[in-house]
Design a protein around this motif. Structure first.
Motif, PDB file in Angstrom:
ATOM      1  N   ARG A   7       0.845  -1.192   0.000  1.00  0.00           N
ATOM      2  CA  ARG A   7       0.000   0.000   0.000  1.00  0.00           C
ATOM      3  C   ARG A   7       0.878   1.239   0.000  1.00  0.00           C
ATOM      4  O   ARG A   7       1.823   1.338   0.771  1.00  0.00           O
ATOM      5  CB  ARG A   7      -0.903  -0.007   1.226  1.00  0.00           C
ATOM      6  CG  ARG A   7      -1.895   1.114   1.237  1.00  0.00           C
ATOM      7  CD  ARG A   7      -2.980   0.826   2.261  1.00  0.00           C
ATOM      8  NE  ARG A   7      -3.873   1.933   2.367  1.00  0.00           N
ATOM      9  CZ  ARG A   7      -4.862   2.194   1.520  1.00  0.00           C
ATOM     10  NH1 ARG A   7      -5.072   1.387   0.500  1.00  0.00           N
ATOM     11  NH2 ARG A   7      -5.645   3.227   1.679  1.00  0.00           N
ATOM     12  N   TYR A   8       0.563   2.179  -0.897  1.00  0.00           N
ATOM     13  CA  TYR A   8       1.329   3.420  -0.967  1.00  0.00           C
ATOM     14  C   TYR A   8       1.131   4.240   0.291  1.00  0.00           C
ATOM     15  O   TYR A   8       0.027   4.351   0.817  1.00  0.00           O
ATOM     16  CB  TYR A   8       0.887   4.254  -2.171  1.00  0.00           C
ATOM     17  CG  TYR A   8       1.410   3.759  -3.495  1.00  0.00           C
ATOM     18  CD1 TYR A   8       2.716   3.338  -3.652  1.00  0.00           C
ATOM     19  CD2 TYR A   8       0.584   3.740  -4.607  1.00  0.00           C
ATOM     20  CE1 TYR A   8       3.190   2.904  -4.880  1.00  0.00           C
ATOM     21  CE2 TYR A   8       1.051   3.316  -5.844  1.00  0.00           C
ATOM     22  CZ  TYR A   8       2.354   2.896  -5.965  1.00  0.00           C
ATOM     23  OH  TYR A   8       2.816   2.485  -7.179  1.00  0.00           O
ATOM     24  N   LYS A   9       2.222   4.847   0.760  1.00  0.00           N
ATOM     25  CA  LYS A   9       2.166   5.752   1.889  1.00  0.00           C
ATOM     26  C   LYS A   9       2.111   7.177   1.370  1.00  0.00           C
ATOM     27  O   LYS A   9       2.458   7.447   0.234  1.00  0.00           O
ATOM     28  CB  LYS A   9       3.411   5.572   2.762  1.00  0.00           C
ATOM     29  CG  LYS A   9       3.478   4.194   3.401  1.00  0.00           C
ATOM     30  CD  LYS A   9       4.771   4.018   4.161  1.00  0.00           C
ATOM     31  CE  LYS A   9       4.853   2.693   4.850  1.00  0.00           C
ATOM     32  NZ  LYS A   9       4.791   1.543   4.015  1.00  0.00           N
ATOM     33  N   ARG A  10       1.667   8.090   2.213  1.00  0.00           N
ATOM     34  CA  ARG A  10       1.658   9.514   1.854  1.00  0.00           C
ATOM     35  C   ARG A  10       3.073  10.002   1.642  1.00  0.00           C
ATOM     36  O   ARG A  10       3.989   9.617   2.357  1.00  0.00           O
ATOM     37  CB  ARG A  10       1.048  10.316   3.003  1.00  0.00           C
ATOM     38  CG  ARG A  10      -0.324  10.791   2.731  1.00  0.00           C
ATOM     39  CD  ARG A  10      -0.808  11.621   3.856  1.00  0.00           C
ATOM     40  NE  ARG A  10       0.155  12.695   4.060  1.00  0.00           N
ATOM     41  CZ  ARG A  10       0.062  13.637   4.944  1.00  0.00           C
ATOM     42  NH1 ARG A  10      -0.923  13.655   5.754  1.00  0.00           N
ATOM     43  NH2 ARG A  10       0.954  14.564   5.059  1.00  0.00           N
ATOM     44  N   LEU A  11       3.262  10.864   0.675  1.00  0.00           N
ATOM     45  CA  LEU A  11       4.560  11.470   0.434  1.00  0.00           C
ATOM     46  C   LEU A  11       4.674  12.793   1.166  1.00  0.00           C
ATOM     47  O   LEU A  11       3.669  13.461   1.397  1.00  0.00           O
ATOM     48  CB  LEU A  11       4.762  11.715  -1.069  1.00  0.00           C
ATOM     49  CG  LEU A  11       4.833  10.474  -1.940  1.00  0.00           C
ATOM     50  CD1 LEU A  11       4.928  10.878  -3.391  1.00  0.00           C
ATOM     51  CD2 LEU A  11       6.006   9.610  -1.557  1.00  0.00           C
ATOM     52  N   LYS A  12       5.902  13.169   1.502  1.00  0.00           N
ATOM     53  CA  LYS A  12       6.135  14.444   2.156  1.00  0.00           C
ATOM     54  C   LYS A  12       5.602  15.571   1.273  1.00  0.00           C
ATOM     55  O   LYS A  12       5.852  15.603   0.081  1.00  0.00           O
ATOM     56  CB  LYS A  12       7.644  14.625   2.392  1.00  0.00           C
ATOM     57  CG  LYS A  12       7.992  15.857   3.190  1.00  0.00           C
ATOM     58  CD  LYS A  12       9.449  15.853   3.589  1.00  0.00           C
ATOM     59  CE  LYS A  12      10.300  16.366   2.450  1.00  0.00           C
ATOM     60  NZ  LYS A  12      11.696  16.528   2.807  1.00  0.00           N
ATOM     61  N   GLY A  13       4.819  16.468   1.859  1.00  0.00           N
ATOM     62  CA  GLY A  13       4.260  17.587   1.112  1.00  0.00           C
ATOM     63  C   GLY A  13       2.958  17.266   0.409  1.00  0.00           C
ATOM     64  O   GLY A  13       2.347  18.130  -0.189  1.00  0.00           O
ATOM     65  N   GLU A  14       2.497  16.027   0.490  1.00  0.00           N
ATOM     66  CA  GLU A  14       1.245  15.639  -0.159  1.00  0.00           C
ATOM     67  C   GLU A  14       0.065  16.195   0.633  1.00  0.00           C
ATOM     68  O   GLU A  14       0.114  16.300   1.852  1.00  0.00           O
ATOM     69  CB  GLU A  14       1.165  14.116  -0.245  1.00  0.00           C
ATOM     70  CG  GLU A  14       0.038  13.612  -1.084  1.00  0.00           C
ATOM     71  CD  GLU A  14       0.098  12.115  -1.251  1.00  0.00           C
ATOM     72  OE1 GLU A  14      -0.239  11.655  -2.342  1.00  0.00           O
ATOM     73  OE2 GLU A  14       0.471  11.410  -0.314  1.00  0.00           O
ATOM     74  N   ASP A  15      -0.983  16.531  -0.041  1.00  0.00           N
ATOM     75  CA  ASP A  15      -2.185  17.077   0.580  1.00  0.00           C
ATOM     76  C   ASP A  15      -2.701  16.130   1.653  1.00  0.00           C
ATOM     77  O   ASP A  15      -2.865  14.943   1.426  1.00  0.00           O
ATOM     78  CB  ASP A  15      -3.247  17.289  -0.502  1.00  0.00           C
ATOM     79  CG  ASP A  15      -4.521  17.915   0.020  1.00  0.00           C
ATOM     80  OD1 ASP A  15      -4.598  18.254   1.209  1.00  0.00           O
ATOM     81  OD2 ASP A  15      -5.443  18.071  -0.802  1.00  0.00           O
TER      82      ASP A  15
END
Length: 91
Positions: free
Chosen positions: A60-68
């Motif tokens: 599962r993809y994790k949130r990226l830094k700076g992502e909404d």
């Protein structure tokens, strides 16, 4: 591909576009588990419209830094609904 530096000059395995570099000058990596070469637009599409997981290893993809942060709360909602559905099926 094991090292992130090996992604430089790679093409997206979904659309064939070249993998971009981040603001830090590093190649964009969507999956930190297997480093499957996916460009940012394909990653973002997968996060919004697809399975929210790596096409290769299914992590599962994790949130990226700076992502909404809206995506973060949506992800929590999806996980909650999935877990509730699983629990309902178990009863």
């Amino acid at each position: 591909v094991n090292a992130v530096t090996e992604l430089s000059g790679q093409v997206c395995q979904i659309c064939g576009d070249e993998i971009e570099v981040t603001v830090d000058g590093e190649p964009f990596v969507a999956c930190n588990e297997c480093a499957f070469p996916v460009c940012r637009p394909c990653y973002e599409y997968e996060r919004r419209e697809g399975n929210q997981a790596c096409p290769q290893c299914k992590t599962r993809y994790k949130r990226l830094k700076g992502e909404d942060s809206t995506n973060f709360y949506f992800d929590l909602f999806v996980i909650l609904i999935y877990n509730l559905g699983t629990q309902i099926l178990l009863f």
